[in-house]
Structures are given as C-alpha cells and as structure tokens.
Design an enzyme around this catalytic site. Structure first.
Site, PDB file in Angstrom:
ATOM      1  N   CYS A  19      44.705  20.609  73.151  1.00 54.74           N
ATOM      2  CA  CYS A  19      45.203  21.974  73.020  1.00 54.74           C
ATOM      3  C   CYS A  19      46.215  22.337  74.095  1.00 54.74           C
ATOM      4  O   CYS A  19      47.208  23.016  73.841  1.00 54.74           O
ATOM      5  CB  CYS A  19      44.033  22.953  73.030  1.00 54.74           C
ATOM      6  SG  CYS A  19      42.999  22.853  74.517  1.00 54.74           S
ATOM      7  N   GLN A  59      45.882  20.229  66.100  1.00 57.78           N
ATOM      8  CA  GLN A  59      45.464  19.150  66.988  1.00 57.78           C
ATOM      9  C   GLN A  59      44.377  18.277  66.384  1.00 57.78           C
ATOM     10  O   GLN A  59      44.038  17.232  66.928  1.00 57.78           O
ATOM     11  CB  GLN A  59      44.973  19.725  68.318  1.00 57.78           C
ATOM     12  CG  GLN A  59      43.660  20.483  68.214  1.00 57.78           C
ATOM     13  CD  GLN A  59      43.297  21.189  69.500  1.00 57.78           C
ATOM     14  OE1 GLN A  59      43.901  22.207  69.852  1.00 57.78           O
ATOM     15  NE2 GLN A  59      42.319  20.664  70.218  1.00 57.78           N
TER      16      GLN A  59
END
Length: 457
Positions: A83, A77
C-alpha cells in the site's frame, strides 16, 4: 534459586484457578438477561458489523466533497502489503498524468517492490553482521529476524528507492503472480535470508575480516537476487516509451533509464516532503523529531524521520494541500470502524459496546501503548469537504484495493475518524510554520526497533 526462578515462583503464587461455580453463575446471569440473549441470537446468525453498524452515521457520511482532485481509476495491490508504494506512486502519477496528457497512467508497483526487497535484504544483512555477537534470542535480533521481508514500509524508505532506482511505466514491468500475491515469495526470501544470517554469524565467530564478510554477504545477496527475479522478473534498465494521449496524439520518447524517466515525467522532488505524525504519548513532545532504530531499506538512503505535531495542524496542512490541487500521502490504522463494502470510516460507525453490553472505550494513547493500534495502511487523500469556516468535515481517499468497494475504490472518511486512527501525513516542508521547519534540523529521538511508531504501513 536464581532471581528469574524467584520471580517465577512469586508469580505462580498469585495465580488463581477459574472456579467452575463462578462460570455457572455467569451462565445463569447471561440466560436471564434478555438483552444478552437477543445479542447472541443476532450475532450467531449475522456478522457482528452488520448488527453493530450505526445506520444514522453511515447515511450521514456522504461522498460529495467541496474540493476533489481525482478523476482517475483506483489501483489494486491485491494480496500484497504494498500500500505504501501504491500510495506514493499514485501521488507521482498525478503529476505524470498532467505531463503525459493522459487520464489513466500507472507506474510499475512491481518495479518499486523489486528494488525495495533487494535493498532491504542488503540492509538486513548489515544488521546481522552488526549483531553477530549478540544472542539471536535477544530482543533486537529476534525482532529483526521475525519481521524480515514484509511488504510494508514508510515514506522515507520509498523516497530512497525512487531516488536510487527511479520508476518505470507499469507496462514495462507488469504485475506477476507473486507481486500480486506475495506470501509464498516472502516466505522463501525469509528462509534464505535467515540462513544467510546464520552464515554471517558463523563467519564472525571464526574471525572473518571485513573483506571476507563482504564476500559472504554478496554471495547471500546473489541468491536473494535469483529468487526475487524468478518471482518478479528482470527490471528494465534502458527503454523507449510511446503512448497515445487523451487527444489521441501519438508520442515516442527516449531512450530512458528508470531514473531519467521519473525525472522527465514528474516535477515532484520527494526530498521536499516531510512525514508529520501524531504520536499521542506525552513523553514524545509535539514539535520534536523521532526516528526508529534499524528502520530502513537503502543503506546510505534517507533516514526515517517523523515530525511529531498536533493532529489539528496535520488536518490544516493536508486540507490546504488538497485545496491547492495536490493529493496527500497518509498512514493510518485502517481496520477499526471501517465498513469496507461501503467504503466508509467514522469513529462511531459501529456500536460494539451496545451489542456486547461491555465498555470497550479507549483513548488513542492507550491503544498505542497496549498494542491495540498502530500504522497498518497507507493511502492517498484526493478530496476534502470543508464547511464555511474552512473546517474539514469529511475526507475522500484513494485506496489501493481495487474498484469493487466504496465509490469505485474511493472511500469516505468522517473527520472524527481522523482524530482517532490517523497517524501520519506527508506534506511539503515549506507548508510548515517556521518553528517546525527549524525543528526538522534537530537530532531525532531514537525509538527502539519494536516501538509502535516503527510499524510499517
């Protein structure tokens, strides 16, 4: 005097200044304590965690698992708070890999974030219309204005995004500089939407009717769309998809929309899942449902609903889900007792009290009540190590922080850590006992917007 002034005067009368003589005494006691001096000498030259790490626990937290699903690469990410979207798309890609017959496949996380952001802007502006006659310094509007346009979210929020906007292969809406490093984009969006909040407040003050407010809101959203699209690109609407599977066979299919592509290459119905939480505060009964006011992204989408259950039940259902071959989305307080380079969590991984000579012990309930702990990160369970009687000893975790740490991006969680820092897991509703399935039909207790259970993973 007003009541507020009286209270301030009373508080001031109880204050005491820091006594220099007291500080001198503390300093003398410190330098006379060889343990304290030794700790100072170590920590001033070495990172605290390297001094405090419990080597025996670290060595004992082995990576092998009795049940393991993953055979794919971890995702990244980067400098973003996506997330929760990565974890959900990693769950979905596990299904898509099977259908596409490919080992490594990713859905576009940029596409998911794009639609979350614009939906969330619309949701926020509706809140601002609703609260337009409330003082902006009051706790609720001030909280919503301060929390605006973060990257995090909750399970039901991503279900709403995927149900409405589908998903596409990563190649069709790849990462951009801003999707991987969202700080500057989010700052611009916050500025623009706070300006929009002022515009809506002014329109309400001058007596604008619903139609005029909608016109103002759509103008603000058009600017949001422009900024967002400059940063993230134009999302695809219709497309063909072609690929070579792991047997090197070529496939071409389509045309698809994002919605039909997700339906074609995954069999998971995200509405079949429920978010189980461990809220340790006793006033929130186990077996009850909870929600959080003003928490959401898609207007008319799924309400964010948690089912509060015993943590042992969370473990049992999560472990059985993994044994049956399906990963498990979860949310936790990621940072405490984590050694990132080794990819390890354990409740006693660091002995800070031993370094400081200060008792820092707290319960999970105390940490939640006093702002020490909340959900901060979402990931995916892809393995579990069960002993002979089926009790979990360790958990294997697919993180979304790249492949540099842990086992090429996969981490190991000692079961002791689960008890202390885990907050939620997402499982199929039909795995619940009958009484908890019935509890899902009850009206949830509405917690205030700033409640810790509203933290965005």
């Amino acid at each position: 005097m007003t009541l507020l002034e009286d209270a301030a005067t009373a508080a001031a009368s109880t204050r005491t200044a820091l006594d220099p003589a007291t500080v001198t005494g503390w300093n003398a006691a410190f330098v006379a304590d060889p343990t304290a001096v030794r700790a100072m000498n170590a920590v001033t030259r070495t990172a605290l965690d390297d001094v405090a790490v419990n080597r025996a626990r670290l060595v004992d937290t082995r990576r092998s698992m009795s049940h393991r699903i993953d055979d794919w690469e971890a995702t990244n990410q980067k400098k973003s708070g996506r997330c929760w979207l990565f974890a959900a798309l990693n769950l979905l890609r596990n299904d898509a890999r099977r259908v596409l017959k490919v080992k490594n496949f990713e859905f576009s996380q940029n596409h998911a974030m794009y639609w979350d952001k614009i939906e969330r802007a619309n949701y926020f502006l509706d809140d601002m219309i609703e609260l337009a006659e409330t003082d902006p310094g009051d706790r609720l509007p001030a909280f919503l204005l301060e929390q605006l346009m973060g990257d995090g979210g909750q399970w039901n929020m991503e279900v709403s995004v995927f149900a409405k906007h589908g998903a596409v292969p990563k190649e069709l809406m790849p990462e951009t500089e801003s999707s991987s490093n969202t700080g500057r984009m989010n700052s611009s969006l916050r500025t623009q939407l706070r300006l929009g909040a002022r515009m809506l407040r002014a329109a309400v003050a001058r007596g604008a009717d619903a139609a005029e407010l909608q016109t103002v809101k759509e103008s603000i959203l058009a600017d949001t769309h422009r900024i967002l699209t400059i940063h993230l690109g134009v999302p695809p609407t219709d497309f063909e998809w072609q690929w070579n599977d792991d047997d090197k066979d070529f496939h071409r299919a389509g045309p698809f929309t994002p919605q039909t592509f997700l339906a074609e290459y995954t069999s998971i119905d995200l509405h079949d899942y429920v978010c189980l939480v461990d809220d340790p505060r006793p006033e929130h009964a186990k077996g009850s449902t909870l929600t959080v006011a003003h928490l959401g992204n898609v207007v008319d989408g799924d309400e964010v609903v948690y089912l509060n259950v015993d943590i042992d039940l969370m473990k049992q259902i999560a472990a059985q889900t993994i044994v049956d071959g399906e990963p498990v989305w979860f949310g936790c307080d990621v940072a405490p007792q984590m050694l990132r380079t080794d990819g390890v969590w354990a409740a006693d991984l660091f002995d800070y009290a031993g370094v400081y000579g200060v008792d820092l012990s707290t319960t999970k309930e105390e940490r939640v009540r006093f702002g020490e702990s909340a959900m901060t990160h979402a990931m995916l369970f892809t393995g579990v190590d069960l002993d002979e009687d089926g009790t979990a000893r360790r958990w294997r975790v697919e993180n979304s922080w790249g492949t540099e740490n842990g086992d090429k991006g996969f981490y190991t969680m000692d079961d002791s850590w689960f008890d202390e820092y885990m907050f939620e897991v997402v499982v199929r509703k039909d795995r619940l006992p009958a009484e908890l399935q019935s509890a899902l039909q009850t009206q949830p207790l509405v917690l205030p917007a700033w409640d810790p259970m509203g933290a965005l993973a």
